[in-house]
Write an enzyme that holds these catalytic residues in place. Structure first.
Site, PDB file in Angstrom:
ATOM      1  N   SER A 123      26.256  66.834  50.715  1.00  0.00           N
ATOM      2  CA  SER A 123      25.408  65.363  50.776  1.00  0.00           C
ATOM      3  C   SER A 123      25.494  64.719  49.334  1.00  0.00           C
ATOM      4  O   SER A 123      25.592  65.231  48.381  1.00  0.00           O
ATOM      5  CB  SER A 123      24.010  65.860  51.167  1.00  0.00           C
ATOM      6  OG  SER A 123      23.184  64.593  50.783  1.00  0.00           O
ATOM      7  N   TYR A 147      16.348  69.988  48.774  1.00  0.00           N
ATOM      8  CA  TYR A 147      17.311  69.905  49.873  1.00  0.00           C
ATOM      9  C   TYR A 147      18.695  69.784  49.087  1.00  0.00           C
ATOM     10  O   TYR A 147      19.836  70.276  49.315  1.00  0.00           O
ATOM     11  CB  TYR A 147      17.135  68.650  50.595  1.00  0.00           C
ATOM     12  CG  TYR A 147      18.033  67.988  51.431  1.00  0.00           C
ATOM     13  CD1 TYR A 147      18.727  66.976  51.220  1.00  0.00           C
ATOM     14  CD2 TYR A 147      18.863  68.685  52.544  1.00  0.00           C
ATOM     15  CE1 TYR A 147      19.802  66.565  51.526  1.00  0.00           C
ATOM     16  CE2 TYR A 147      19.963  68.411  53.219  1.00  0.00           C
ATOM     17  CZ  TYR A 147      20.595  67.184  52.786  1.00  0.00           C
ATOM     18  OH  TYR A 147      21.762  66.877  53.555  1.00  0.00           O
ATOM     19  N   LYS A 151      22.464  72.204  48.929  1.00  0.00           N
ATOM     20  CA  LYS A 151      23.655  71.406  49.387  1.00  0.00           C
ATOM     21  C   LYS A 151      24.706  71.613  48.142  1.00  0.00           C
ATOM     22  O   LYS A 151      25.783  72.142  48.363  1.00  0.00           O
ATOM     23  CB  LYS A 151      23.562  69.973  49.663  1.00  0.00           C
ATOM     24  CG  LYS A 151      22.882  69.705  50.894  1.00  0.00           C
ATOM     25  CD  LYS A 151      23.935  70.383  51.913  1.00  0.00           C
ATOM     26  CE  LYS A 151      23.274  70.165  53.537  1.00  0.00           C
ATOM     27  NZ  LYS A 151      24.096  70.927  54.664  1.00  0.00           N
TER      28      LYS A 151
HETATM   29  C1  WQD Z   1      17.693  54.442  52.287  1.00  0.00           C
HETATM   30  C2  WQD Z   1      16.911  53.363  51.189  1.00  0.00           C
HETATM   31  C3  WQD Z   1      14.963  53.889  50.567  1.00  0.00           C
HETATM   32  C4  WQD Z   1      12.869  54.031  54.371  1.00  0.00           C
HETATM   33  C5  WQD Z   1      18.486  60.300  52.135  1.00  0.00           C
HETATM   34  C6  WQD Z   1      18.357  61.797  51.995  1.00  0.00           C
HETATM   35  C7  WQD Z   1      19.458  62.625  52.515  1.00  0.00           C
HETATM   36  C8  WQD Z   1      20.699  62.169  52.889  1.00  0.00           C
HETATM   37  C9  WQD Z   1      20.545  60.565  52.759  1.00  0.00           C
HETATM   38  C10 WQD Z   1      21.681  63.594  54.203  1.00  0.00           C
HETATM   39  C11 WQD Z   1      16.143  53.552  50.187  1.00  0.00           C
HETATM   40  C12 WQD Z   1      14.638  52.675  51.650  1.00  0.00           C
HETATM   41  C13 WQD Z   1      13.839  53.769  53.538  1.00  0.00           C
HETATM   42  C14 WQD Z   1      11.928  52.661  54.833  1.00  0.00           C
HETATM   43  C15 WQD Z   1      12.666  51.612  52.789  1.00  0.00           C
HETATM   44  N1  WQD Z   1      20.974  62.608  54.148  1.00  0.00           N
HETATM   45  N2  WQD Z   1      13.643  52.725  52.745  1.00  0.00           N
HETATM   46  N3  WQD Z   1      11.815  51.829  53.844  1.00  0.00           N
HETATM   47  O1  WQD Z   1      16.592  58.456  50.493  1.00  0.00           O
HETATM   48  O2  WQD Z   1      18.842  57.154  50.551  1.00  0.00           O
HETATM   49  O3  WQD Z   1      18.821  59.591  51.249  1.00  0.00           O
HETATM   50  O4  WQD Z   1      19.202  60.136  53.230  1.00  0.00           O
HETATM   51  O5  WQD Z   1      22.288  64.242  53.477  1.00  0.00           O
HETATM   52  O6  WQD Z   1      18.714  63.134  53.560  1.00  0.00           O
HETATM   53  O7  WQD Z   1      18.739  61.718  50.401  1.00  0.00           O
HETATM   54  O8  WQD Z   1      17.816  57.663  52.597  1.00  0.00           O
HETATM   55  O9  WQD Z   1      17.035  56.185  54.603  1.00  0.00           O
HETATM   56  O10 WQD Z   1      15.169  57.614  53.239  1.00  0.00           O
HETATM   57  O11 WQD Z   1      16.480  55.657  52.282  1.00  0.00           O
HETATM   58  O12 WQD Z   1      12.759  50.596  52.199  1.00  0.00           O
HETATM   59  O13 WQD Z   1      11.158  52.893  55.751  1.00  0.00           O
HETATM   60  O14 WQD Z   1      15.902  52.627  52.272  1.00  0.00           O
HETATM   61  O15 WQD Z   1      13.884  53.529  49.621  1.00  0.00           O
HETATM   62  O16 WQD Z   1      16.278  52.727  49.348  1.00  0.00           O
HETATM   63  P1  WQD Z   1      17.952  58.101  51.103  1.00  0.00           P
HETATM   64  P2  WQD Z   1      16.525  56.650  53.313  1.00  0.00           P
END
Ligand code: WQD
Length: 335
Positions: A123, A147, A151
């Site tokens: 990841s 997490y 990985k």
């Molecule tokens: C994406 C963007 C949030 C929800 C995760 C983990 C890991 C990896 C990828 C597997 C960010 C913003 C989110 C919301 C928002 N997967 N956001 N409102 O944190 O980049 O990564 O997924 O390995 O699980 O690292 O993913 O979808 O949580 O957030 O503004 O309701 O959307 O701040 O910028 P993230 P995410």
């Protein structure tokens, strides 16, 4: 029972795994899935053989060896893992025990059974808060949650298994995965931006933006959103590369690839795409940023393109529209 050579996919009943299974079956590969069904759905697999057990359990090596032998397995794609960042912070021991333990059992079973080809699901979380963009595979790996740590430790184990056991491997660092290749294979987990925003939209609630003052073009967080079909195709390309190498013999090696589009998209851009797909336009609620949330995480995916010829081909809109359609299918289809 005499079988053609099979690919064994751990976690194959999951959202991403089921896409890989279906692509492999469509091109004529034989597949066997090992999944504990803690979050996977067997309905996604059709007639693909499914063996259900806990890969972190004490008897997992023996059960894996028996499965490898019964289905003439010559390569494994290891996806099975816990992957909720927040849960990993609350339960680090469970994440290390399950994510590292299951991989260790897979590696040991490969060594004992003579399986020499492994694709390992990692990841972008291994990068933690990368400096600047885009991120290359040589960037510092400083995960900021258990997490991501599991990985990264898994990558070390897979790397160590090359000289120790002759295990050839491809490690794929997933960036932000979303969308659906088929309406029945949508991501049911409301844990990431696209599925959270869809869930709120169908409930008539405005989506929430976590921070709009980042140093990014529109102030909202930027990520590299990759269509799950593009990601699944990267696994087939990795498998084919290992199969070619495996036949050639020679020293085993462990290669790491970013799997992303190389293009960033902001939260507001994703929400605008969803408004187009759903026909519902909400003024999002702006909340404070999540602690530790990086402003931007975008892949440099040039290495996998150069080595394996894989590039993403689907757009952000195709990804969001497919996710929306899959959600509509799920809401129309009785459980
Ligand atoms: C994406 C963007 C949030 C929800 C995760 C983990 C890991 C990896 C990828 C597997 C960010 C913003 C989110 C919301 C928002 N997967 N956001 N409102 O944190 O980049 O990564 O997924 O390995 O699980 O690292 O993913 O979808 O949580 O957030 O503004 O309701 O959307 O701040 O910028 P993230 P995410």
């Amino acid at each position: 029972m005499l079988c053609d050579v099979s690919v064994l996919i751990t976690g194959g009943a999951g959202y991403i795994g089921a896409h890989i299974v279906r692509l492999l079956r469509e091109r004529g590969d034989d597949v066997v899935v090992v999944d504990d069904l803690s979050s996977g759905d067997p309905a996604r697999l059709g007639d693909t053989p499914l063996v259900t057990f806990d890969l972190a359990a004490a008897d997992a090596v023996d059960r894996l060896r028996a499965t490898i032998e019964r289905y003439s397995v010559e390569s494994i794609i290891h996806l099975a893992a816990r992957k909720q960042v927040g849960e990993s912070v609350a339960h680090p021991a469970m994440y290390f025990r399950d994510n590292i333990g299951s991989l260790a059992n897979v590696v040991e079973a490969c060594a004992l059974a003579g399986v020499t080809r492994l694709v390992y699901s990692s990841s972008a979380a291994v990068y933690g808060i990368p400096s600047g963009a885009p991120v290359t595979e040589d960037a510092a790996t400083e995960p900021i949650n258990p997490y991501g740590e599991t990985k990264l430790v898994g990558e070390w184990l897979v790397r160590d298994a090359a000289p120790a056991h002759g295990l050839r491997s491809v490690t794929l660092r997933y960036f932000n995965v979303a969308g659906a290749g088929w309406d029945d294979l949508g991501d049911p987990n409301v844990q990431n931006l696209v599925t959270i925003a869809i869930d709120r939209t169908v409930r008539g609630l405005a989506p929430v933006v976590f921070g709009d003052s980042f140093d990014t073009p529109d102030g909202t967080g930027v990520r590299d959103y990759v269509h799950v079909m593009d990601l699944a195709e990267a696994h087939l390309a990795s498998l084919d590369a290992l199969d070619a190498l495996g036949a050639a013999g020679g020293p085993a090696d462990a290669t790491v690839y970013n799997v992303g589009t190389g293009q960033g998209a902001s939260v507001r851009e994703v929400l605008a795409s969803l408004a187009g797909a759903s026909g519902e336009a909400f003024d999002p609620i702006v909340d404070p940023p999540r602690p530790g949330d990086p402003p931007s995480v975008v892949a440099d995916a040039s290495r996998i393109a150069a080595d394996l010829g894989w590039r993403s081909s689907r757009t952000l809109d195709e990804m969001v529209v497919s996710a929306w359609r899959a959600h509509e299918w799920r809401s129309r289809t009785p459980a």
